[in-house]
Scaffold this active site. Sequence first.
Site, PDB file in Angstrom:
ATOM      1  N   MET A  13      24.707  -2.291 -55.136  1.00 48.76           N
ATOM      2  CA  MET A  13      25.192  -3.695 -54.971  1.00 48.76           C
ATOM      3  C   MET A  13      26.562  -3.685 -55.832  1.00 48.76           C
ATOM      4  SD  MET A  13      21.945  -6.020 -54.715  1.00 48.76           S
ATOM      5  CE  MET A  13      21.128  -5.208 -56.091  1.00 48.76           C
ATOM      6  N   CYS A  95      29.499   0.105 -45.407  1.00 54.08           N
ATOM      7  CA  CYS A  95      30.330  -1.206 -45.933  1.00 54.08           C
ATOM      8  C   CYS A  95      31.251  -1.926 -45.095  1.00 54.08           C
ATOM      9  CB  CYS A  95      31.223  -0.945 -47.309  1.00 54.08           C
ATOM     10  SG  CYS A  95      32.090  -2.395 -47.924  1.00 54.08           S
ATOM     11  N   LYS A 134      24.826   6.734 -46.281  1.00 52.36           N
ATOM     12  CA  LYS A 134      24.196   5.614 -46.068  1.00 52.36           C
ATOM     13  C   LYS A 134      25.320   5.373 -44.805  1.00 52.36           C
ATOM     14  CE  LYS A 134      23.181   1.089 -45.881  1.00 52.36           C
ATOM     15  NZ  LYS A 134      24.181   0.134 -46.976  1.00 52.36           N
ATOM     16  N   ASN A 195      16.795  -0.170 -44.630  1.00 57.13           N
ATOM     17  CA  ASN A 195      17.721  -1.328 -45.407  1.00 57.13           C
ATOM     18  C   ASN A 195      17.966  -2.473 -44.381  1.00 57.13           C
ATOM     19  OD1 ASN A 195      21.074  -1.407 -46.422  1.00 57.13           O
ATOM     20  ND2 ASN A 195      19.338  -2.355 -47.587  1.00 57.13           N
ATOM     21  N   GLY A 196      18.020  -3.598 -45.008  1.00 57.50           N
ATOM     22  CA  GLY A 196      18.266  -4.875 -44.215  1.00 57.50           C
ATOM     23  C   GLY A 196      17.109  -5.752 -44.231  1.00 57.50           C
ATOM     24  N   ASP A 197      17.393  -7.148 -44.903  1.00 57.77           N
ATOM     25  CA  ASP A 197      16.418  -8.164 -45.065  1.00 57.77           C
ATOM     26  C   ASP A 197      15.288  -7.749 -45.651  1.00 57.77           C
ATOM     27  OD1 ASP A 197      18.395  -9.668 -43.390  1.00 57.77           O
ATOM     28  OD2 ASP A 197      17.139  -9.394 -41.587  1.00 57.77           O
TER      29      ASP A 197
END
Length: 284
Positions: A13, A95, A134, A195-197
Site C-alpha cells: 500500500m 495500479c 500482480k 485480492n480485493g475487499d
Amino acid sequence: MPNESVPLFLAPMAGVSDLAFRLLARECGADLTITEFTAAAALTRKNAKSWHKVASDPREKPFIPQIFGGDSDEMARCTEMLQGVADIIDLNFGCPAPKVTRHCAGAALMGHPDELVEMVERCIAVSGVPITVKMRMGTGSGSDTVLEIAGRLEDVGAQRLCVHGRTLRQRYTGEANWDVIRQVVEAVDIPVVANGDVIDARSAAACIEANVSSPHSTLKHEKTDKVAQPICHSKSEFSRDRMKGNQIKRIAIFLLVFSICAVIVFLAVNLFYGLLGDLWTPAG
C-alpha cells in the site's frame, strides 16, 4: 477445509506499507509482506527516496520489492539492479491511478497482453530470483483479459500471480469479483493470491472459502489471500479510513488551538483595557 494452510499476505500500500509497517504486520501474523510499489524508472536513475522504499531488514524474509513501469528496458534493468537484495520481485500491473496508467503502466497494460507478457518475460530472463505478477481482471473496456494473461504468464515462467477482482475502470468502486479469481485459480497450476475487499478476518475467511474450496483446486497450489487490498497511489479502504481519522484529529487539534488562542486574546484585551483604565483614572 484446512484454511490454516493458506498463507496470508500483507498487501503493498503506497504511503502505508513502509518497512516499519511491514515488520509490525509480520509480528501480527502476516506470512509475507511486499514493499510499496516503486517506479522502475526512479530506481534505475538511483533516486534515493525510491531506494528507501525498497529498504529491508533481516527480519523480513523473504524480501519482496514490488516495481512498476511502462518500459520493458527499464523494468528489466531494474530487475537486474534488485538481484543483490530481493528474494522475490513482484511486478505491478494492477495500479489504476491515472498518473501511472497514462504512461501505459500499471493496470493499463492489462489492455496490452502482448506487451505485458513480453515485459514479464524479459524480467524473468535477467533474474536469478522468482518473478511474481500482480494483475486486475482487465481494463474494463471490452472483455476481461486476466485469464488469457494468467495462462501466458505461467508459460513464460512467472512463479505466482495475484489477482485483484476489479477492472482498471472500477478502481476501488463496487465489489471485488472473487468468482473471476477462482477461475484463474482453476486455470493455472501456480499459486494465486486473491485480492480485493479483504479487510478483516471474516472477509479473509470468506475469500479463502470462495477461492480454495473449488473441487478443482488443491492445497499443493497454495491458493492464498491478502489481508488488505493494495492501493498503489489510489488509497485503499484501509488508508482512506486512516486518512479520515487523521483529518478528524487535525480538525480537533485546530479547534483546540483556536480556542486556546481565543482565550489568550480575550484575557490580553481585558488586561490591556484594565491597565489603560488605571492610567486614565484621575488621582483622588
